[in-house]
Structures are given as C-alpha cells and as structure tokens.
Design an enzyme around this catalytic site. Structure first.
Site, PDB file in Angstrom:
ATOM      1  N   GLN A 114       7.609   6.879  -3.308  1.00 17.76           N
ATOM      2  CA  GLN A 114       6.426   5.596  -2.810  1.00 17.76           C
ATOM      3  C   GLN A 114       6.064   4.596  -3.171  1.00 17.76           C
ATOM      4  O   GLN A 114       6.605   4.020  -3.762  1.00 17.76           O
ATOM      5  CB  GLN A 114       4.895   6.756  -3.207  1.00 17.76           C
ATOM      6  CG  GLN A 114       4.635   8.757  -2.624  1.00 17.76           C
ATOM      7  CD  GLN A 114       3.295   9.349  -3.070  1.00 17.76           C
ATOM      8  OE1 GLN A 114       2.385   8.325  -3.383  1.00 17.76           O
ATOM      9  NE2 GLN A 114       3.942   9.884  -4.237  1.00 17.76           N
ATOM     10  N   TYR A 149       2.297   4.092   7.050  1.00 17.66           N
ATOM     11  CA  TYR A 149       0.948   4.623   7.735  1.00 17.66           C
ATOM     12  C   TYR A 149      -0.107   4.066   6.891  1.00 17.66           C
ATOM     13  O   TYR A 149      -0.031   4.072   4.949  1.00 17.66           O
ATOM     14  CB  TYR A 149       0.299   5.727   7.510  1.00 17.66           C
ATOM     15  CG  TYR A 149       0.554   6.784   6.587  1.00 17.66           C
ATOM     16  CD1 TYR A 149       1.609   7.494   6.187  1.00 17.66           C
ATOM     17  CD2 TYR A 149      -0.887   6.842   6.161  1.00 17.66           C
ATOM     18  CE1 TYR A 149       1.703   8.329   5.368  1.00 17.66           C
ATOM     19  CE2 TYR A 149      -0.976   7.801   5.090  1.00 17.66           C
ATOM     20  CZ  TYR A 149       0.209   8.165   4.332  1.00 17.66           C
ATOM     21  OH  TYR A 149       0.195   9.011   3.195  1.00 17.66           O
ATOM     22  N   ARG A 159       7.948  -1.236 -12.108  1.00 17.02           N
ATOM     23  CA  ARG A 159       7.115  -0.162 -10.807  1.00 17.02           C
ATOM     24  C   ARG A 159       5.852  -1.931  -9.412  1.00 17.02           C
ATOM     25  O   ARG A 159       6.236  -1.890  -8.290  1.00 17.02           O
ATOM     26  CB  ARG A 159       6.150   0.120 -11.281  1.00 17.02           C
ATOM     27  CG  ARG A 159       6.724   1.808 -11.349  1.00 17.02           C
ATOM     28  CD  ARG A 159       6.299   2.798 -12.333  1.00 17.02           C
ATOM     29  NE  ARG A 159       5.170   3.282 -11.966  1.00 17.02           N
ATOM     30  CZ  ARG A 159       4.106   4.451 -12.109  1.00 17.02           C
ATOM     31  NH1 ARG A 159       3.581   3.723 -13.435  1.00 17.02           N
ATOM     32  NH2 ARG A 159       2.639   4.100 -11.354  1.00 17.02           N
TER      33      ARG A 159
END
Lengths: 270, 270, 270, 270, 270
Positions: free
Chosen positions: A206, A166, A152
């Site tokens: 994400q 963002y 990850r």
C-alpha cells in the site's frame, strides 16, 4: 505549534498520477514507421525517467474505458513533478494521448500512534506542552522518526504487477464526522485499519498519499499486488473496518498492471 | 438596515480567477517562430496588467490535468474585471487556451468580532438600534474600519511561490446549518478558525473572497506559501476546526505556483 | 378546485433565459468586415425584439467562463418564446455562439397572503368552500387581483445595470421538507423573506419566475442592481431567512450586466 | 486469515462490460462496400472470440441514446481481458465506435450461508479458529465448494435474448450502513434476497460480478430474460427486499438484446 | 407468485422518448434545396410511422437549450422500438441531429387498489393464497382487468398541444423509504395522488411509464395539456401530495409542444 487534534505526519515523494486515453483515430492515421518511431522515443524517455534517488516514473496499462495508460511519477519536489508533466506533454506520443484525470499528492506516513508516544515520552521528561524545550525535543523526535522511516517515505515503486488506485475522503456528514472525532478515537480506528492492512502484508503493498490542499480528494490509495484477486480482497475486507465502513468516501477506482515502458507501448499497440 | 443576523463586511478588489488548459495540438502546429512571437506578446500584455493601485494580474502554472495556467485578476470594479477578461481573450495566445473554469468574487473582510464591538460601543453611547443617529454612527464606524484595513482590502498579490485555490460553501444540511446558527455562535467559530489560521502567519498568506450572488460557491479561498507542504498543513489543520469540520463544503482544489509571465510561458513551452 | 395546500398564483410573461458562449475560434477566422456586418445584423435584430407590450429581449454580458452573453426574453406565450428562440438561432451570429444553458419559466406572483385573505373574506360572506358560489366569487377576486398587479406580471426589464440569475428549489429532505409544511407556516416564512427583500427595495429589483413543469429547477430568481455589491448583499442577507436558510437549494449563479445590443456586441468584440 | 466479518467468496470469470456508441457520421461517409467489409471482419472476429473454456464474448444491441452495442467479455484472467479489449480496439470497426462506459469485475459467488456452515462444521470438529488445523480444513472445504460450483463460476453466456446490466453499491449512509451490519444480519438479508431471485428461476438468469478494487461500483448485476417484462418484474420485485430497499444504491441501467454477431451488425446497419 | 408487497401491474405500449439537438452548423452548410428535400423525407417518414394499432410516433418541439425535437415512440415490443430507433437514425435528417437523451419504458397501469380488491374477492371465495386455485383465479381476474383497460394500455397519443416529460424515482433515503412502506400505506398515498391528478382530468392527460430494469429512472411521466399553465399547475399541486412531497425524486424536465411532422420541421427551420 503542535496541534493536539492533528496527527503529526512525515512527507516523502511528491507524487503525480496521470491517466491517459489513446486517441486511436489520430494514432491510426500514422504510418507504421511513424508509430514505431514515436513509441520508441516515448519508451526511451519514460525509461530514462527512472532515476533512483531523484525519482522515478512507472507506467501501467488500464482496463476499461477510462483510459489506456497510467503514469505514476515520484519526485523530490512539486517543481520536479511539473518538469515531469511537461516532459511528458513534450513527447511526440502526447499528441496521441488525452489526459483524462490526475491526482497531485505527497507520500504521507500518518503518525497517530507515534504522535501519542512522543507526547507521552516528553511528558515523562517533564516538558510542558508548547514550551520552547518541548518544541525542540518534539522536533528532534520527529527528525529521528523521519530518519527511521525514510525508506518508506521514498520507497521504490513496488515490483508487483497489478495496481489499483483510488482517491478518498473522510466523511463529514451530520452524525458521522471524522474531523469531529477526538484524537484517541481516530487513532484507535486507524490502528484497527492498519492491522487489517497488515494481514495482506505478503500480498499487497500500500502507498498512502495526501492530496489535502492540492487536489479534490483528501487522500490517494495506491495498491500493488501479484494477483488482481488480492486487490479485491483487501478492498473488500478493509471496507468492514469502522474507519472505512463508517468514515470513508471513495472516488473512482482505476485498475491497471505495470509493464516495462517498451512492452506496454507494444502491448497497447501504441 | 443593519441586520443583526449578518456580519458587516468590507469589500476590496473585484477578483476573477481563470483556469486555462493549453490546446497543445493547435499550439504544436505552429512554427517555433510563431510560438515565440505569440508567447512574447502574451508575456508583455500580462506584465503590463500589473498596474499597482488600479489592479494587477498574476500568472501561475497548475499541476495535474485540470489545466496549465491560472490567471488571478484584481481590479477596482466588475467592469474592469470584464475588460481584463476581454483583453485576455483578445490575445493571440488565447486561440491556444481553453477556459476550463473561473470564479467571480470580491475581496471580503468578514467582521464578526468588529460588528459585535461596534454594536457594543454604540449601545454604550445610548444610541437606539435602527434610529437615524445609530445608523449614522454605525456608518461612521464602518468607514473608520475601512480606512484602517484598506491595505488588506486592496492588498498586493503575495510574493509567495505556491498557490492553492478552492471555493467553498457553508453547510445547510438538516441538523447542521450554518445559516441557522445565531450570530454569537458563528462569531465564536470564526474566531477559533481565525486563530488556527494565524498560527500559519509566517508561512501562509490567506485571501478570502466572496462569490455570493456572483458565482456557484459562496466563498473562495486563495492561499500562498513558500512551500507546498505548508498548503497541506494549513488545510489539514483547519479541517479540524468546528467551523470547517462541521460547517464547510469544499469545491475542487487547484494547486499552482507563481512565476513571472515571461518565465511561466517559457516554462510551459507556451 | 382551490386546493387549500397550494397558494394561488398569478402568471405574467413567459420567460426564457439563454446563456451563450462565443466560439472565439470560428469568430476570429472571419474578416473584420464580416464580423462587423454580422454583429450589426444581430444588434439590429435584438433591438427590434424590444416591442413593449408584446414582449422584449434584454442582452447582458456574463463574467467568467460560463459564457459571454445572456439573453432574457419576455413574451406573451410559449409559442412566442420559441419564435424568439428560433429567431435567435437564425441569426448569422448564432453560428458563433454555443447555447450552454437556459431556463424556461413564467413570471409568477405568489399569493400566500392574498390567498388567505380571499378565503377569509369569502368565509365572512358565508360562502361554503367548494360551492359554486364560492368558486365564482373566488375567481372574481382573483381576476380583481390580476388587474391590480398586471403591471408587475408584465413589467418592463428593469433599467438597473447588474444582473444576477440563479434557479432554485425548495428542499424536500428527510426532516426539512417545504412541501410538507402547512399553508400558514409557508405563508409566514414567505412573508418574512419578502420583508427582507423589501429592505433592498431602493437598490435591487427582483423577478421571480416559476419553472415547475417546464424546467429542472422549480423557481428562477433574477435580480437587477445599480451595483454588484448590492447583489451580494441581498443574496447574503436573505440566506439567513429561514425560508432560504432551511428550505432553499440553489443552482448555478450567473452574473452579468445589461448594455444596449449595439454596445454589448462591441464590448465583447463580437 | 478468515475475517469473521467478511463472507468467503469464490471467483470465476474475469469480466469486462463495454458500451459503444456508433459514430454514425463517420460510418455513413464510407462506401457501402467498405461498410460491408468492415462489418464482416468485425462479425468474424467477434464470432471467433467465442472459445468455450478459455472465454467468450457476447454482443448485444442497446436501446436508447446511451449507445448501440454492448460487448460482454468472459475471460480466464485480467490479462486475457485486456487482450480482448485491445483486439476490439484493433478492429477496423472500432474507428466507428466510441467507448462510452465499461465495467471491470470478476464473477463472484457470495457465500454467506456457506461460510457460516463451514465455520459450524469446523467448530463441531473441535478446531480452534485461526489455528493451522482450522485454516487447512477451511481451505479444503473452500476447495470442495469451488469444485461443486465451478459450473456457475465459469458459466456460459445465457441464451436468453434480453439483457439488463446495472452496477450497484451497498449503502454506507449515516443510520443505514451495510458494512456496519453484523455477519448474521447480512446473511439473513442476502438469503431473503436470494429467495426472491429464485422465484424468477424459470424466467431470468442472474450473474453477479464484483468490481471492488477494480471499478467505481462494488457489484455488477447482469440479467438475461426471454422477455423484457421479466427484467422489469424482477428488478421491481427485488426492490422491496430489505437488502435492496434499504441497502442498495444503483448506477445506470442498460437494456439490450443479444443477437449473433453477424445479425447485430446488420441490425444496427453497422 | 403474487408477492404481497408488490402491486400487480398491467403493461401496454413499449415506449421510447428521444431528445435531439439540431446541429445547426452542419444544417446551415446545406443548400436550401437539400434542406427542403431532407426535411420532406423526414416528415414523410415520421408521418408514416403513425400506424394506429401497431404503434405511432409523435413529434414535438422543445423549448430551451436541451434540444429542439422530442420523438415519442409507442410500439408493441422492444424489438419494434429499436426498429423505430434505427429507422430514425437512418434518416438523412439524422446527420443533422444529436441524440442528447432518451428514456426506455413501458406503459404501466399501477393496480394498488385493484390488487387489494382482487385479493379480497378471492379471499371471500375461500381461496387460499398461493394455492393453484388461487393463482388460476388471480390470473383470470388480471386478464379480465387487462381487457377492461386495454384502451388505456394502448392509448393514442393525446391530441393536446403542450407536452411535459420528466423521469422520477421513489425515494429510498434513511427515514423516508417508499420501498419499506407496507402495501396499504403505499396504496393510500397513491390513491390520494390519483385523486389530485383526477381534478385535472379535463385539462391534463397523464401517461405513466415504468423504466425499472430498462433505464436509470424508475418511472416516466408524460403530461399533455392545451395550455402550458396547466402543466405548471398540475406539477405544482401534486408536489404537495405526500406521495410526491415526501417520496418522489425528479429528473430533468422537458417542455415541448406537439405539431404535425411537416409543420414542426418547417417551424424549426429544419
């Protein structure tokens, strides 16, 4: 060494987000041949930047007036990031691009829960906090964790088409200040926030990167989804989590979609 | 004369941080020869600015869209700072640079603890605050302190590779106002903040400069580390100190790394 | 007519602060001769603007990226200010300057204490507030004050070398609102603030100008000192006064130093 | 799956608002013939973008300095939106336009009341929240709703002449935070707000689009009216609703009026 | 129809404020003849825009760096406003002007007191709020008021020389929110504010215009005075009124003075 207020973190890729606007005027001045040659050179160079374990560069095309292209660089170090930045600015295409913004950060796995667990396990072993034995055992535990999540920390760029980026801060206002909460409260809020994120597991990928010490915003969020609606859904839903509703401050949002270099250049008529 | 609300300070270098963006378009117009000549002239001039006791100039290369180069000038006076600024703007290279931001300040050693100690010692001697004897003794103590820390007031540019710069203010919001705290509260908060900083002693070198009366932000923080991760770690960890969590407001962050003039120019293809 | 909430004020010079950046690219294009001719013309014109009682114009050179030159015009009226502004924009040099910011204001002597004293004296004389006799007597008192302080209303530009300029507002936040304080509270805070300022009497000259109704910030502060350290000291120390700590909001700071027109132009290589 | 904090929403058109400023200087350089040809080509292309069910593009002319033209694109997907954006940037006219801002969003019907009703009906049927039966029934209800309101999700551009566009957020301040209100409170506030809007039913057509996850502001409001006074009246009146008075934050406002492509181009002398 | 929270308003002129900076570089490139011809054409055109009942355009010259010229257009409709805007952008002079900002609004007479009086009178007549008789009588009363104040709704540009313009909002902060006050409280505050304004009746002419639904700020204030000091005095004094001290937020201030077109152009050397 191990500050009880601060969650341990594991770091992965060094990351650079770059946003570019096409200088249409100058680009249009070129003959079609020149445009085609320059675009091909750029496509080849960007394609060649995808080098697996040493890093990769993904290209996506932005909607709206904030620019036309987003480049996302994953590298093993800041020096390699800057090499990438310089390689891009050395492209013939760069004469026709204006860098409008960027974000410098590193992939971070926040370890609120894990930090607490490690402290618990070491306490069970009877190790005193701050003792050399404790520190050594702690480092070993962290190394173990790093091995466990290395995939990850150095993940590939997700294959999902729509990308939202963002930057954000945690609020430090009078009366609502993330950094004045105790460890357990923050841990609980992050766990709740994580659970909401997980309900989108099949839909949205994400990536959290940390810009503290590097850039104006503390964290960057990059989301990938097969469908733009999922981007809206996750952002909307997570906004009701207390971690976000009460404690997050958001920077500008950039929505784009990933395409292979050759195609995006064609797409943008670059 | 000695305002009991204000910590005594000792001042060192006059400092100017300058950020520059390369005007790639104009630079690329030049023939390779011209670029090489201009870059060498700049490298020589910047190298020659390193003059030890009278001051020095360090060059580093920025990541992201905020610019390519940061110049950090240490000088003995504001006049010498401006002479440096003018010398830079007089370089052939400056035609190809755009100054995007800057910070004017002086090196400051905040003396919360020391101020309290001096007041204590003079009180023990039975000197009345504000009396001529007190003032004279106070000045002597300060002069003594200055001699003791002159090496930190006029330190060399640290040799560590990665540099983080950001300006900051102390908060003056309704309900949380640094300047309305009493001296002892501020002293205690700064002491705690200092202790956190000291845990990074082997990893990060800090320089605090004050811009009050000179620039928009009250203080500037410049950090040097061997590793960018340390920059993130110190900024993240210190953010939990009450002095920072509750009372600091941060400006933009600039991350760069130091290289010798000749090399950075080559590096940036300047 | 005499609003008991508002301190009486006396007005002096109409003042314009102008900040300019040199357009180095265009300037460098010129032959040395042309630069020299244009600079001399500008120096002569600026020198000639120093006309004593009808007004004067001071030139100083800025540090940092905000610009190179600050012009400070003192005039007898707004029409004369604009004549000065137009005269400057008519200089050959102006082709090589970019006006980056400005501040339009008038010299103001705030009269908190005096206003209270006059009200007291007239009350002692038995004059009823708002009666024609009161108004007449009040105007006579004000005229008397004006005569007394005319030298401060129309002071010369101080001869001290270093200049700091910044605009400011009084805070109007929920819970801390200068304009909701009663007259006596404001008067007391301004008196304390004035006393701090006076401790710098030998070191720093202050000029307060009011921009209410003319410019974005309510007041402008211009400080002159022999030494930049004094600028920092006064700004730092005054920030602990409640009038400033609790009630002031600050705009950008500009630091510069005064030199005679001929010299500054040479200095800036303009 | 169905987060009880979040109102269900139905999505319609993908929408792009684009604001353009005319580059008068370049435009004026053109011969009258060239201007006429380019304007006709643009008018034809924009006219051809009106394709009913697959989407449409409306043109309006802005007042004030923020620009001259607003393009409003309704499309079936983000890819189609970007195709529209690229088609516009490919027009000859685009050389004479500067994109000053934009807003990326999708048409949204907020379903506070409906969400509550569906939950009620399913509870009456004895279905347990989160059970597969509940989810299936819920999805069927939503599909039913979608069919019912498809005309509003994919409405035509209203024919009313004056258009007001502004983006907005819901407030997340300490003490007043929309996202910390419970569902019923938000539902009640939105119902009240909706009723005020409905009193303008004969005068103003509203379109709410959601930018969460796509753009800097959470929602966009586009209003059409026969008369600019109605635009003021509805915005003024709704500002007193608690949903807006207490919880809304507004971005910039753009006022324009719709005209057929051919006419607006003539109108703007484009 | 008549929302008891909202004061009735009467609308007059559609108004556009335009601020322009002169592009001195381009202007100076012109031969004196060309400048003179272009200036005369502009002066004639602007003079011709003064058409009494159908509208007028006033020209004033700004101080400071925000620009050189302000145009104030009064027209009967938004379409006429835009016609004026296009007429200005069609002038030869416009090639040498840059529009830096603008404000789109309509003249508004706020009717807090009047609204209450009308409601009172209709209640005395026994008319039930919301009944058709009430609505009809209300409209008749409003029409009567309109006739009475039509001169103020469509006033001429005042002849006073100095002009101050600034936009403003009413505050909507947590704890101090204009739009959450009840009608009577707002009415009382506006009445007090009005009385302060009236004490300047002989010195300053005020024009309130409303930008709600049209522009970023809710209201615009334009003040004319024979003397710039009066502008400062009224703005300073009114700032102590609770309506302003507690509830107003101010945008940028522009100070200028009116002169006949021919003269201002000469004045600015345009």
């Amino acid at each position: 060494m191990h500050d009880p207020r601060v969650p341990e973190t594991l770091e992965g890729w060094s990351v650079l987000h770059q946003m570019f606007r096409v200088r249409w005027d100058a680009w249009r001045e070129l003959a079609a041949e020149a445009r085609s040659r320059i675009a091909s050179e750029a496509a080849d160079a960007l394609q060649a930047m995808d080098q697996g374990e040493t890093g990769t560069t993904a290209l996506s095309t932005l909607l709206g007036h904030k620019g036309e292209l987003m480049l996302l660089h994953f590298r093993r170090s800041f020096d390699a990031l800057q090499a990438a930045q310089l390689q891009v600015s050395g492209l013939g295409l760069s004469r026709y691009l204006e860098a409008t913004t960027s974000y410098v950060s590193v992939v971070e796995l926040g370890m609120y829960e894990m930090t607490a667990q490690i402290h618990g396990r070491l306490a069970e072993k009877g190790l005193a906090k701050g003792s050399p034995e404790f520190e050594k055992a702690f480092d070993a535990e962290m190394e173990e964790q790093r091995r466990r999540v290395v995939g990850r920390l150095f993940q590939d760029v997700p294959k999902r088409r729509y990308v939202c980026f963002y930057p954000m801060n945690k609020k430090r206002k009078v009366g609502e200040n993330w950094f004045l909460l105790d460890f357990d409260s923050r841990s609980k809020l992050m766990a709740e926030h994580g659970r909401t994120g997980m309900t989108f597991g099949g839909k949205v990928t994400q990536l959290i990167t940390v810009g503290l010490g590097f850039d104006d915003w503390e964290w960057g969020v990059t989301l990938w989804a097969r469908n733009p609606e999922f981007l809206k859904d996750i952002v909307y839903r997570m906004r009701f989590d207390e971690a976000s509703a009460r404690y997050a401050e958001f920077g500008p949002f950039y929505v784009s979609y990933v395409v292979p270099p050759a195609q995006v250049l064609e797409h943008c008529r670059v």
